[in-house]
Write an enzyme that holds these catalytic residues in place. Structure first.
Site, PDB file in Angstrom:
ATOM      1  N   CYS A 138       0.843  -1.201   0.000  1.00  0.00           N
ATOM      2  CA  CYS A 138       0.000   0.000   0.000  1.00  0.00           C
ATOM      3  C   CYS A 138       0.882   1.256   0.000  1.00  0.00           C
ATOM      4  O   CYS A 138       1.415   1.630  -1.025  1.00  0.00           O
ATOM      5  CB  CYS A 138      -0.973  -0.038   1.168  1.00  0.00           C
ATOM      6  SG  CYS A 138      -2.396   1.022   0.910  1.00  0.00           S
ATOM      7  N   HIS A 169      -3.425  -4.741   0.372  1.00  0.00           N
ATOM      8  CA  HIS A 169      -2.687  -5.344   1.492  1.00  0.00           C
ATOM      9  C   HIS A 169      -2.717  -6.869   1.374  1.00  0.00           C
ATOM     10  O   HIS A 169      -3.618  -7.504   1.923  1.00  0.00           O
ATOM     11  CB  HIS A 169      -3.314  -4.938   2.826  1.00  0.00           C
ATOM     12  CG  HIS A 169      -3.103  -3.501   3.183  1.00  0.00           C
ATOM     13  ND1 HIS A 169      -2.006  -3.070   3.879  1.00  0.00           N
ATOM     14  CD2 HIS A 169      -3.847  -2.404   2.928  1.00  0.00           C
ATOM     15  CE1 HIS A 169      -2.080  -1.763   4.050  1.00  0.00           C
ATOM     16  NE2 HIS A 169      -3.183  -1.326   3.484  1.00  0.00           N
ATOM     17  N   GLU A 175      -1.106  -8.999   2.911  1.00  0.00           N
ATOM     18  CA  GLU A 175      -0.905  -9.687   4.203  1.00  0.00           C
ATOM     19  C   GLU A 175      -2.204 -10.201   4.823  1.00  0.00           C
ATOM     20  O   GLU A 175      -2.203 -11.151   5.591  1.00  0.00           O
ATOM     21  CB  GLU A 175      -0.160  -8.778   5.192  1.00  0.00           C
ATOM     22  CG  GLU A 175      -0.893  -7.527   5.658  1.00  0.00           C
ATOM     23  CD  GLU A 175      -0.651  -6.299   4.779  1.00  0.00           C
ATOM     24  OE1 GLU A 175      -0.357  -6.465   3.583  1.00  0.00           O
ATOM     25  OE2 GLU A 175      -0.775  -5.170   5.295  1.00  0.00           O
TER      26      GLU A 175
HETATM   27  N1  GLN Z   1      -1.839   6.695   3.288  1.00  0.00           N
HETATM   28  C1  GLN Z   1      -1.967   6.013   2.032  1.00  0.00           C
HETATM   29  C2  GLN Z   1      -3.342   6.189   1.438  1.00  0.00           C
HETATM   30  O1  GLN Z   1      -4.260   6.535   2.122  1.00  0.00           O
HETATM   31  C3  GLN Z   1      -1.629   4.541   2.196  1.00  0.00           C
HETATM   32  C4  GLN Z   1      -2.579   3.799   3.068  1.00  0.00           C
HETATM   33  C5  GLN Z   1      -2.056   2.473   3.543  1.00  0.00           C
HETATM   34  O2  GLN Z   1      -0.862   2.211   3.482  1.00  0.00           O
HETATM   35  N2  GLN Z   1      -2.928   1.620   4.040  1.00  0.00           N
HETATM   36  O3  GLN Z   1      -3.546   5.977   0.267  1.00  0.00           O
END
Ligand code: GLN
Length: 544
Positions: free
Chosen positions: A383, A509, A511
């Site tokens: 992400c 994500h 994970e």
């Molecule tokens: N802050 C970033 C966004 O909102 C990444 C979010 C995250 O890593 N879950 O897009």
């Protein structure tokens, strides 16, 4: 047949593994052919953990339907291996929000709204939703916190009421406690357990089983003592010494005959005899000595490892499948900014930059991505980790000095990561993100496609910002490959560097979907590449 309930309460101290115990028991029951449901009740007032700092609460675990939940749901999914939905986690905040909005609508016809019965009714309604929506015949319900907490009182009262409403023969209370160890005399003490059981009884709940946790061996005489003082069957006092391997916990409960005891008490019928060969083999594999790969995890909540619970577990699953031990070195991204911690990166066979929000430590993460790209160290960006990989590429390959995400620099002229158009107008904090499962089409011939071995995948998301397509062709010309896209081709889901052993970042994500016996392909890809690097001596020689 009436739905059966197993309620898990905690005594003495929190964080002693109530969630893992519930998860493990859920797995043992499911493997006996029972339809299992599971739920966590969180007594705090936040509506969900989505807006809470990971320092306070650990990781936010995201479900298929986009619910932002407690990290215990990660344990449930990893052990029981059933996809959960938002009914499996609720908070005091949600309960009150619901009751208050009903009150405002006039649903209570002018009545006085009270904790009993209005709040407790809403708690019971939500507990009932699990069986209703999943068809579960047995629902495991874990109450957060410990007995005696002011916050959890309405939950306890609701459980007490349920015992009478659904019938005593249909509920089973498991109390998980901690036995303190007195170093001077070398003994474990049961008194706090006795007190917490007394506190439980004073609110009308008698435990049917006590799981006594300790880091030290627990003698059977001690269990007998607990049984006597706490008025619980001897076979129902379970000595649970901390297991070196998390995934061993179900096998310990199995050894003590816990599932049979509960099935018998609740008059359930197992329809299958579980076969634990594969699971036991997996647990045995974990304990075997293996070559190690060093993975540097560059984050900003690294002091609290719980903040990266699923990342750590996914890495363990992947390492196991590749036949190595993944040793995690935790690197604080702000340290890198202060010229500290670089030796850890130099010794790393692989680097992970996990998710995160806000600008603190972001430059350190960008530095880590640059290091990984230039030194050809295997890299997995999760992400935010994918976003920093793109920012770094724009700055140092495409020479856009001010390239950034508009999350960190609103005035940048090169917002390679930007807000999605439809979210620009939203200013409210909670619930404004792209959350939950979305499809991703893999680009044939890429590392991501090779790792997955399929054409399309569904992955869980939690983010506001996206790769800005205005820069896409420029990135591609310079050697960035977009190896996963949304089906309409509009959103970048996976990016990778062409000329690199393994530098892959996903907007989702991965994970959250890794399971002990089904490691996530992107993590497995990282560990394979890291193993190769460790094996061919690319690691600097001084670390051996
Ligand atoms: N802050 C970033 C966004 O909102 C990444 C979010 C995250 O890593 N879950 O897009």
């Amino acid at each position: 047949m009436a739905t059966k309930y197993i309620f898990f309460t905690g005594g003495v101290v929190s964080s002693v593994g109530k969630g893992v115990t519930a998860a493990a028991l859920g797995m043992l029951l499911k493997e006996r052919g029972l339809a299992v449901g599971v739920q966590k009740l969180d007594p705090y007032i936040n509506v969900d953990p989505g807006t809470m700092s990971p320092y306070q609460h650990g990781e936010v675990f995201v479900l298929d339907d986009g619910a932002e939940t407690d990290l215990d749901l990660g344990h449930y999914e990893r052990f029981i291996d059933i996809p959960l939905t938002r009914v499996s986690n609720f908070t005091t905040g949600q309960v009150y929000a619901e009751v208050i909005s009903k009150e405002r609508r006039g649903d209570y016809l002018g009545g006085t709204i009270q904790v009993i019965p209005h709040i407790t009714n809403e708690i019971k309604r939500r507990i009932g939703l699990v069986a209703k929506t999943t068809g579960a015949e047995i629902v495991l319900v874990e109450v957060g916190g410990t007995v005696g907490d002011i916050e959890s009182q309405p939950f306890m009262e609701a459980l007490r009421q349920m015992k009478n409403e659904v019938g005593r023969e249909n509920v089973f209370f498991v109390h998980v406690t901690w036995l303190p160890y007195i170093g001077a005399t070398g003994e474990l003490k049961t008194k706090p357990t006795q007190h917490s059981v007394a506190a439980l009884r004073s609110i009308g709940i008698s435990p049917n089983m006590i799981i006594a946790r300790s880091d030290h061996p627990i003698e059977s005489e001690l269990c007998d003592k607990i049984a006597l003082f706490c008025d619980v069957d001897k076979e129902a006092v379970v000595p649970m010494q901390t297991a070196p391997v998390l995934y061993e916990v179900p096998m310990l409960l199995e050894k003590f005959g816990i599932p049979e005891f509960i099935i018998d008490k609740l008059k359930l019928k197992a329809t299958r005899t579980p076969d634990w060969k594969a699971w036991q083999k997996m647990v045995a594999e974990v304990s075997k000595p293996k070559p190690t790969v060093n993975i540097a995890l560059v984050g900003k909540y690294v002091e609290l490892h719980d903040a990266y619970m699923s990342v750590r577990e996914a890495l363990r699953h992947a390492a196991l499948s590749v036949g190595v031990e993944a040793e995690i070195s935790w690197v604080h991204s702000t340290d890198l900014e202060k010229n500290k911690g670089w030796d850890v990166l130099q010794n790393a066979d692989g680097i992970i930059v996990p998710g995160g929000f806000g600008s603190r430590g972001i430059e350190g993460k960008i530095m880590a991505a640059r290091y990984a790209r230039e030194q050809k160290v295997p890299y997995l960006g999760l992400c935010l980790g994918m976003q920093v990989m793109c920012i770094e590429f724009a700055r140092n390959v495409l020479d856009y000095e001010d390239a950034n995400s508009s999350e960190f620099d609103r005035s940048t002229e090169t917002p390679v990561i930007d807000l999605m158009i439809e979210q620009r107008a939203i200013t409210d904090m909670g619930g404004t993100m792209r959350l939950g499962l979305y499809p991703c089409i893999l680009t044939p011939g890429t590392k991501a496609a090779e790792a997955y071995g399929v054409e399309q995948v569904d992955e869980r998301h939690r983010h506001r910002f996206e790769f800005n397509n205005a820069f896409k062709s420029e990135f591609e010309k310079a050697g960035m490959v977009f190896s996963g896209m949304s089906p309409d081709g509009k959103l970048v889901e996976i990016a990778e560097i062409a000329d690199h052993p393994y530098m892959v970042g996903s907007q989702f994500h991965p994970e959250f979907l890794s399971r002990p016996m089904r490691p996530h392909p992107l993590f497995a890809g990282l560990v394979k590449a890291a193993k190769e690097r460790a094996g061919n001596g690319s690691r600097s020689p001084k670390d051996g």
